[in-house]
Motif scaffolding. Structure first.
Motif, PDB file in Angstrom:
ATOM      1  N   UNK A   1       0.821  -1.204   0.000  1.00 24.84           N
ATOM      2  CA  UNK A   1       0.000   0.000   0.000  1.00 24.84           C
ATOM      3  C   UNK A   1       0.857   1.258   0.000  1.00 24.84           C
ATOM      4  N   UNK A   2       0.241   2.351  -0.357  1.00 26.14           N
ATOM      5  CA  UNK A   2       0.909   3.650  -0.311  1.00 26.14           C
ATOM      6  C   UNK A   2       1.381   3.952   1.105  1.00 26.14           C
ATOM      7  N   UNK A   3       0.545   3.697   2.088  1.00 25.54           N
ATOM      8  CA  UNK A   3       0.879   4.003   3.478  1.00 25.54           C
ATOM      9  C   UNK A   3       2.122   3.251   3.938  1.00 25.54           C
ATOM     10  N   UNK A   4       2.231   1.994   3.572  1.00 25.32           N
ATOM     11  CA  UNK A   4       3.399   1.211   3.964  1.00 25.32           C
ATOM     12  C   UNK A   4       4.672   1.760   3.335  1.00 25.32           C
ATOM     13  N   UNK A   5       4.603   2.121   2.073  1.00 24.80           N
ATOM     14  CA  UNK A   5       5.786   2.687   1.411  1.00 24.80           C
ATOM     15  C   UNK A   5       6.122   4.038   2.039  1.00 24.80           C
ATOM     16  N   UNK A   6       5.133   4.884   2.147  1.00 24.03           N
ATOM     17  CA  UNK A   6       5.341   6.235   2.685  1.00 24.03           C
ATOM     18  C   UNK A   6       5.922   6.188   4.096  1.00 24.03           C
ATOM     19  N   UNK A   7       5.397   5.312   4.936  1.00 23.74           N
ATOM     20  CA  UNK A   7       5.868   5.227   6.318  1.00 23.74           C
ATOM     21  C   UNK A   7       7.258   4.619   6.445  1.00 23.74           C
TER      22      UNK A   7
END
Length: 148
Positions: A132-138
């Motif tokens: 997910x975007x959130x996993x990459x971003x975090x």
């Protein structure tokens, strides 16, 4: 269907250059805005089907998407290994997370279908996976010892 999906890879090199947390957030926003119609077409195609036909629709959308990418990047019927690795990385950082960010009830099914089509079609892609975007971003560091 999805003949213009190859345009999702416009400026791929620039989008991947010097990737940092802030840059990734900005570039993902731009990517989603630019490709909103294509993403809606892909998810809408799957959503319009009855529950039992959605997996087949997702597989059709995945094939059409992969066909468009192949047309865009293939030279003499093949995509070079270097280009394929760049495309795979772009898929992981932008395409898959953007699909999942559509909030479509079929987004996960579509991402799975694209992953399966990709693994079977393109060399050096057998272990391609998505997140997910959130996993990459975090997973980006804000700063490392205050240096950047």
């Amino acid at each position: 269907m999805l003949e213009q999906a190859g345009t999702m890879f416009d400026n791929m090199e620039m989008m991947m250059d010097r990737m940092k947390k802030k840059a990734y957030k900005e570039r993902m926003t731009l990517f989603r805005e630019k490709n909103e119609a294509i993403l809606a077409q892909m998810t809408g195609f799957v959503e319009q089907e009855q529950e039992q036909g959605r997996e087949e629709a997702a597989a059709q959308a995945a094939k059409a998407f992969a066909d468009a990418v192949e047309v865009r990047f293939a030279k003499r019927g093949k995509i070079s290994g270097r280009s394929q690795m760049d495309i795979n990385l772009f898929m992981i950082y932008f395409v898959f997370p953007a699909i999942l960010l559509t909030q479509s009830e079929c987004a996960g099914m579509l991402a799975d279908a694209i992953q399966n089509e990709w693994r079977g079609r393109f060399r050096d892609s057998a272990k391609l996976s998505y997140t997910t975007y959130e996993e990459i971003y975090n997973n980006f560091q804000e700063k490392f010892l205050g240096l950047f």
